[in-house]
Design a protein around this motif. Structure first.
Motif, short mmCIF file in Angstrom:
data_model
loop_
_atom_site.label_atom_id
_atom_site.label_comp_id
_atom_site.label_asym_id
_atom_site.label_seq_id
_atom_site.Cartn_x
_atom_site.Cartn_y
_atom_site.Cartn_z
N GLY A 57 33.68 112.77 86.52
CA GLY A 57 33.08 113.73 87.43
C GLY A 57 33.20 113.33 88.88
N GLY A 58 32.12 113.44 89.57
CA GLY A 58 32.15 113.16 91.00
C GLY A 58 31.61 111.79 91.32
N ARG A 104 19.87 120.35 102.47
CA ARG A 104 19.41 119.10 101.88
C ARG A 104 20.61 118.27 101.40
NH1 ARG A 104 17.48 117.59 97.48
NH2 ARG A 104 17.98 119.52 96.43
N ILE A 105 21.58 118.98 100.84
CA ILE A 105 22.78 118.29 100.36
C ILE A 105 23.57 117.72 101.55
CG2 ILE A 105 25.01 118.66 99.25
CD1 ILE A 105 23.52 120.65 97.40
N TRP A 143 32.03 120.05 103.59
CA TRP A 143 32.71 118.76 103.76
C TRP A 143 33.15 118.56 105.20
CZ3 TRP A 143 31.50 115.98 99.80
CH2 TRP A 143 31.26 116.61 98.58
N ARG A 196 24.32 109.21 103.63
CA ARG A 196 25.16 108.26 102.91
C ARG A 196 26.25 107.70 103.83
NH1 ARG A 196 29.67 107.77 99.24
NH2 ARG A 196 30.42 109.84 99.71
N LEU A 215 34.83 114.24 94.69
CA LEU A 215 33.57 114.96 94.86
C LEU A 215 33.84 116.44 95.12
CD1 LEU A 215 31.38 112.59 97.08
CD2 LEU A 215 31.22 113.02 94.64
N LEU A 218 23.50 110.34 94.17
CA LEU A 218 24.45 111.20 94.87
C LEU A 218 24.81 112.42 94.03
CD1 LEU A 218 26.33 111.64 97.31
CD2 LEU A 218 28.08 110.39 96.06
N LEU A 277 21.92 114.68 102.68
CA LEU A 277 22.22 113.58 101.75
C LEU A 277 23.58 112.95 102.06
CD1 LEU A 277 21.51 112.42 98.69
CD2 LEU A 277 23.27 114.05 98.04
N LEU A 278 24.57 113.81 102.30
CA LEU A 278 25.92 113.31 102.56
C LEU A 278 25.98 112.54 103.87
CD1 LEU A 278 28.02 116.40 101.46
CD2 LEU A 278 28.05 114.15 100.40
N GLY A 337 21.91 114.74 93.56
CA GLY A 337 21.68 115.47 94.81
C GLY A 337 22.71 116.55 95.05
N LEU A 338 23.98 116.22 94.81
CA LEU A 338 25.04 117.20 95.05
C LEU A 338 24.90 118.40 94.13
CD1 LEU A 338 28.30 115.12 95.64
CD2 LEU A 338 26.95 116.40 97.27
#
Lengths: 257, 253
Positions: B104-105, A6-7, A100, A14, A89, B118, A10-11, B121-122
């Protein structure tokens, strides 16, 4: 890694949003580069010189390998910045760091998928015949995904630790473009340079993969499963190496970014 | 009860000569196996932390004290899993909500709204969970009028408020707080105190880095004192502070 899909989604979403922010024009820019390159080579090889490699319609022949190559090229370049570009991040979340690289290759794959209508349009316009080998298109994508992940996991940490790597790889990618069956086919190598050279040639894992994409339109010139098997084996090997190198260097990279 | 944080002979080493960012090691050196010529520093590596052993039970509030550069933030990062130890191990039960780098991020080019989505979610919140908490996050951070402003245009106070608000909304059982309270204005600080008390009474584990004795005393009963990368004191907060203060005054002399 599966639990984090899911993450990952999301990335990637984006990334695509950023890329296609200008909707129609955004899409245009993302297919412009392969289209322009293909256009240039098409003019040079069919209008200025007498083409001696590849097949008619040559523009479809070019695009069928150029679009996947664009995915590969963009992924590998971006992999080298996968950890440093979003360092903030990466530094603030304890997600498995492989994500990543996966995200980088994955969003380029989505762009590749979005560029396929361009190939379809040219195929229809030029009357190229789709063969039943087109069912192997997804297989070629899976193999390419594995190969790009392996190389990406290898390059991502190394590029953070060694600053020269990025330049070196940029040059090597350019070389690889000419050493891969994009402007010509694998069968051109065996026809013109002999079977010994051809055997060495298919050690380039991109050879079997790009050739497999092309069978969708040009099945008669296909070099066969041998090259695909070699690609698959090398891709898996590189993936195994990539995963290990990534694990080993992860700690050092985190200190650096 | 099983500890939520368990550190065992934890150590991490940094390369003193390594230039940060862009610099990088020379590929040539790596290929030839040659080490770069030594600079004036005697040893190339230094241990930012070494032989750190402690454990924290659920619901505890631990204050981390020590002068600048003694490894406090590094320890928090190891607990958060954003740095990996060279020696020993640290195991953490459940997730960690890290308030480590104040912002943070968050991504500067994205709007506050996008950043909330974001970051949420992360850190594993689902769409629905973020939706439910969105208003609460915005209210707490007092950024309602700037939701569509890119994060980089935020004032530093606003950045911290948003960061604090998002991270403390996560459900993680462990909250790490690094000097965040020093940045906000008085009114916001009071709000943060309130939120942190809530978290603590809700059974969360708190790990607090601060130079403010008042802040530490407010929340923590236990203190860890770090000096030169070693864990010098692990005991009641008063003992840790006393040791820290006496070392500090020795140094001043």
């Amino acid at each position: 890694m599966w639990s984090r899909r899911r993450i990952l989604q999301l990335l990637i979403t984006r990334d695509l949003k950023v890329k296609y922010a200008g909707s129609v024009l955004g899409y245009f820019w993302s297919v412009l580069e392969p289209l322009m390159l293909a256009g240039i080579y098409w003019v040079v090889f069919t209008k200025l010189m007498r083409r001696q490699v590849g097949e008619e319609p040559y523009i479809v022949f070019l695009l069928a390998a150029m679009l996947p190559w664009q995915w590969a090229n963009a992924s590998l370049r971006a992999s080298m910045r996968a950890l440093s570009k979003d360092a903030k991040l990466v530094r603030s979340t304890s997600l498995p760091r492989e994500i990543w690289v996966l995200r980088t290759v994955g969003s380029r794959m989505m762009e590749f998928l979005f560029s396929l209508p361009v190939l379809a349009a040219f195929a229809i316009a030029t009357g190229a015949h789709l063969t039943w080998y087109a069912i192997f298109f997804p297989l070629a994508m899976v193999l390419q995904m594995l190969l790009l992940l392996g190389l990406g996991l290898l390059l991502a940490p190394v590029a953070v630790l060694y600053s020269d790597v990025e330049r070196l790889i940029t040059v090597l990618l350019r070389l690889l473009f000419y050493f891969s069956p994009i402007l010509y086919g694998v069968h051109d190598i065996s026809n013109r340079l002999g079977s010994t050279i051809a055997k060495l040639y298919i050690l380039n894992p991109f050879a079997g993969i790009l050739d497999l994409y092309r069978t969708a339109f040009f099945a008669e010139e296909w070099a066969g499963w041998g090259a695909v098997a070699v690609s698959a084996a090398i891709s898996l090997l590189l993936l195994a190496i990539g995963v290990r190198v990534f694990r080993r260097l992860e700690g050092a990279v985190l200190k650096e970014i | 009860m099983a500890p939520v944080i368990d550190a065992h002979e934890l150590g991490i080493r940094f390369d003193r000569n390594r230039r940060r960012r862009r610099g990088g090691r020379r590929l040539k050196d790596a290929l030839t196996g040659r080490t770069p010529p030594p600079t004036k520093n005697k040893s190339k590596d230094f241990w930012a932390l070494r032989d750190i052993t402690f454990s924290v039970d659920p619901g505890e509030a631990v204050g981390l004290v020590g002068a600048n550069g003694q490894g406090k933030s590094t320890l928090l990062k190891l607990i958060a899993g954003v740095l990996l130890p060279d020696e020993g191990r640290v195991s953490v039960q459940g997730g960690v909500a890290p308030l480590i780098e104040v912002t943070g991020g968050f991504v500067g080019s994205l709007t506050a709204r996008d950043n909330i989505w974001l970051t949420g979610g992360l850190h594993g919140l689902s769409k629905q969970e973020i939706e439910e908490r969105f208003d609460e996050i915005v209210d707490f951070a007092e950024v309602g009028d700037f939701l569509d402003t890119p994060f980089r245009h935020f004032s530093s106070g606003m950045k911290v408020r948003l960061g604090f608000s998002v991270i403390t909304t996560l459900d993680e059982p462990i909250v790490l707080v690094d000097e965040v309270l020093a940045v906000g204005d008085r009114a916001f600080r009071e709000k943060c105190y309130g939120r942190m008390s809530e978290l603590l009474s809700g059974g969360r584990t708190l790990f607090l880095v601060s130079h403010s004795e008042a802040d530490l005393r407010r929340f923590c009963k236990r203190g860890l004192y770090l000096n030169e990368g070693r864990l010098v004191t692990d005991g009641p907060l008063d003992d840790a502070l006393e040791q820290y203060n006496s070392d500090a005054s020795k140094r001043r002399r």
